[in-house]
Design a protein around this motif. Structure first.
Motif, PDB file in Angstrom:
ATOM      1  N   PRO A 305       4.979  76.081 -11.250  1.00 16.10           N
ATOM      2  CA  PRO A 305       5.605  74.843 -11.111  1.00 16.10           C
ATOM      3  C   PRO A 305       4.900  73.638 -11.533  1.00 16.10           C
ATOM      4  O   PRO A 305       5.453  72.917 -11.797  1.00 16.10           O
ATOM      5  N   ASP A 309       6.185  71.142 -14.422  1.00 14.73           N
ATOM      6  CA  ASP A 309       6.234  69.761 -13.701  1.00 14.73           C
ATOM      7  C   ASP A 309       5.643  68.800 -15.067  1.00 14.73           C
ATOM      8  O   ASP A 309       5.711  67.692 -15.319  1.00 14.73           O
ATOM      9  N   ASP A 323      16.270  66.483 -14.108  1.00 15.43           N
ATOM     10  CA  ASP A 323      16.120  66.836 -12.813  1.00 15.43           C
ATOM     11  C   ASP A 323      15.367  68.117 -12.688  1.00 15.43           C
ATOM     12  O   ASP A 323      15.799  69.109 -13.053  1.00 15.43           O
ATOM     13  N   LEU A 324      14.318  67.942 -11.776  1.00 17.56           N
ATOM     14  CA  LEU A 324      13.492  69.166 -11.555  1.00 17.56           C
ATOM     15  C   LEU A 324      13.315  69.612 -10.190  1.00 17.56           C
ATOM     16  O   LEU A 324      13.302  68.422  -9.446  1.00 17.56           O
ATOM     17  N   HIS A 325      13.619  70.492 -10.011  1.00 21.72           N
ATOM     18  CA  HIS A 325      13.291  71.288  -8.704  1.00 21.72           C
ATOM     19  C   HIS A 325      12.664  72.619  -8.356  1.00 21.72           C
ATOM     20  O   HIS A 325      12.891  73.627  -9.474  1.00 21.72           O
ATOM     21  N   SER A 326      11.443  72.520  -7.709  1.00 28.16           N
ATOM     22  CA  SER A 326      10.613  73.773  -7.729  1.00 28.16           C
ATOM     23  C   SER A 326      10.683  74.274  -6.391  1.00 28.16           C
ATOM     24  O   SER A 326      10.642  73.722  -5.287  1.00 28.16           O
ATOM     25  N   GLU A 327      10.531  75.811  -6.274  1.00 29.64           N
ATOM     26  CA  GLU A 327      10.751  76.457  -5.087  1.00 29.64           C
ATOM     27  C   GLU A 327       9.330  77.033  -4.543  1.00 29.64           C
ATOM     28  O   GLU A 327       9.043  78.147  -4.993  1.00 29.64           O
ATOM     29  N   TRP A 358      18.873  69.790 -16.182  1.00 26.70           N
ATOM     30  CA  TRP A 358      18.319  70.329 -15.047  1.00 26.70           C
ATOM     31  C   TRP A 358      17.392  71.447 -15.204  1.00 26.70           C
ATOM     32  O   TRP A 358      17.810  72.344 -15.776  1.00 26.70           O
ATOM     33  N   ARG A 360      15.129  74.167 -12.963  1.00 22.27           N
ATOM     34  CA  ARG A 360      14.777  74.915 -11.851  1.00 22.27           C
ATOM     35  C   ARG A 360      13.577  76.010 -11.752  1.00 22.27           C
ATOM     36  O   ARG A 360      13.526  76.782 -12.642  1.00 22.27           O
TER      37      ARG A 360
END
Length: 441
Positions: A305, A309, A323-327, A358, A360
């Motif tokens: 991640p 980033d 649009d960035l989303h990390s789990e 986007w 992910r």
């Protein structure tokens, strides 16, 4: 509905150790079952009948002796001899009578054997009770003047060889099973080491000093793996050095051409030549980037991640909308510079051909995934494998003014595959293209 073969496959062990032990255990169990059948069907049955006939014969002898010597003193001597020499506790009940009803049917093999022996050697009405006492069998025989009660120890009807035989079988079976487990575990350990080495090499990790061990066939497979590993590494090194050398050698004539163009002034055709030289320069840079994808960078534990980033941050600073989303946290053995270049190529393509992107990052089953979606025109399904070939551009679906030499996706997949993963192209739920980067954990 599950078929019998599928049901059987689910019951069978999946590992090599379990299946190998099953191959050893099944014949052992079948051998024991046959041995038990033969033992109980022949040996034990014969011994039980002989023991029953011996006890019935002793009872018959005592009865005949009491008839031959009816004197009370002689009968007392006979009963004392029976107690001392035959282990029979015999009591005479004058006037005793057996119940006037048919005897219950024998409930066990021993009772049947004893019934046959009594009918053969005593030939008088009797009752057998094997459950009245824990260690004795009670046999009541009807005589003309009374009832004869015989208390015989059960050991005269039971053979100790039965227990010894069963314990011997179980003991040897457990011993053989333990020895087989130890030896098979050692053999399977070498196979597991070979599998781990192959998996590490497939992920691009260092597999140094891998020593073949185990059985001859496993050693042969390990030696073949070492030879294959050396060939692949030499091939990669030769390809890298060749591409780097060719690209480096092309820089010299390109530099001379740029110098000559600068000295031409405003001559006719100069602009076209400068465009051709610039195109050649971009191609050389593409060659060098492709060669660097197989570079000697060593894998190190790194946060996926954080790496994504960092790549997304570079594009955001250039004004791109992402649009960035990390789990959660995902730490893998990565080549950070190479993977950063691959993700940069993929995200750059998404930005170039889509208005919004986007990204992910997360864990999916046994792999880490990076999903890159855009809302651009996408790539036809029939051409999704074609675009990974070097120098391939889909002009009919991509903007011809974007530049590039068709190596971006090739370099990205090449780098990801050196990590043991892959790059897949799919339809995006946003209408464009989805790029799925899978990296094994």
């Amino acid at each position: 509905m599950i078929s019998p073969s599928q049901w059987l496959k689910r019951l069978l062990p999946q590992g090599l150790l379990g299946r190998s032990l099953l191959i050893i255990i099944m014949p052992l169990v079948m051998l024991q079952m046959v041995s038990i059948y033969v033992f109980y069907g022949a040996h034990w049955e014969t011994v039980a009948k002989r023991l029953a006939k011996g006890l019935a014969g002793d009872i018959g002898a005592v009865i005949e002796a009491t008839r031959a010597f009816p004197d009370p003193e002689a009968q007392a001597v006979t009963l004392a001899i029976a107690a001392a020499k035959m282990e029979l506790d015999i009591r005479f009940v004058p006037g005793g009578i057996l119940p006037n009803e048919p005897p219950p049917p024998p409930s066990s093999f021993l009772e049947r054997a004893m019934a046959e022996a009594m009918d053969e050697r005593v030939q008088r009405p009797y009752r057998l009770d094997a459950d009245a006492f824990e260690r004795e069998v009670v046999i009541k025989v009807q005589l003309s003047d009374g009832l004869l009660e015989i208390y015989a120890p059960k050991k005269r009807l039971f053979s100790s060889t039965t227990t010894v035989f069963i314990l011997w079988m179980l003991g040897t079976a457990m011993l053989l099973f333990g020895v087989a487990t130890v030896f098979m575990r050692n053999q399977v350990r070498s196979v597991r080491k070979l599998a781990v080495a192959a998996d590490r090499f497939g992920k691009g990790l260092d597999v140094a000093n891998f020593k073949p061990e185990g059985a001859t066939e496993v050693r042969q497979a390990a030696q073949a793996f070492n030879i294959m590993k050396g060939r692949i590494q030499r091939q990669i090194q030769q390809r890298t050095e060749m591409l780097a050398g060719v690209s480096h050698d092309l820089r010299t004539p390109l530099t001379r051409m740029k110098l000559q163009l600068a000295m031409m002034g405003d001559a006719e055709g100069r602009a076209d030549l400068e465009e051709d030289v610039a195109e050649m320069e971009r191609m050389v840079e593409g060659y060098l980037a492709f060669a660097r994808g197989e570079g000697s960078e060593k894998p190190i534990p790194a946060s996926l991640p954080d790496l994504v980033d960092e790549v997304v941050g570079r594009f955001r600073r250039q004004g791109s909308t992402i649009d960035l989303h990390s789990e959660g946290k995902l730490v893998l053995a990565l080549r950070p510079d190479a993977l950063s270049r691959a993700l940069g190529n993929l995200i750059g393509n998404a930005i170039r051909y889509g208005g919004h992107v986007w990204v992910r990052v997360g864990q999916r089953t046994d792999a880490a995934e990076v999903l890159i979606d855009d809302d651009g025109p996408g790539i036809p399904e029939a051409s999704r494998e074609e675009v990974f070939k070097p120098f391939t551009r889909l002009e009919e679906s991509r903007n011809t003014g974007t530049g590039g030499v068709g190596l971006g996706l090739t370099i990205a997949r090449d780098i990801v595959r050196t990590h043991g993963g892959d790059v897949l192209l799919e339809d995006s739920p946003l209408g464009g293209l989805r790029v799925r980067v899978r990296l094994p954990l």
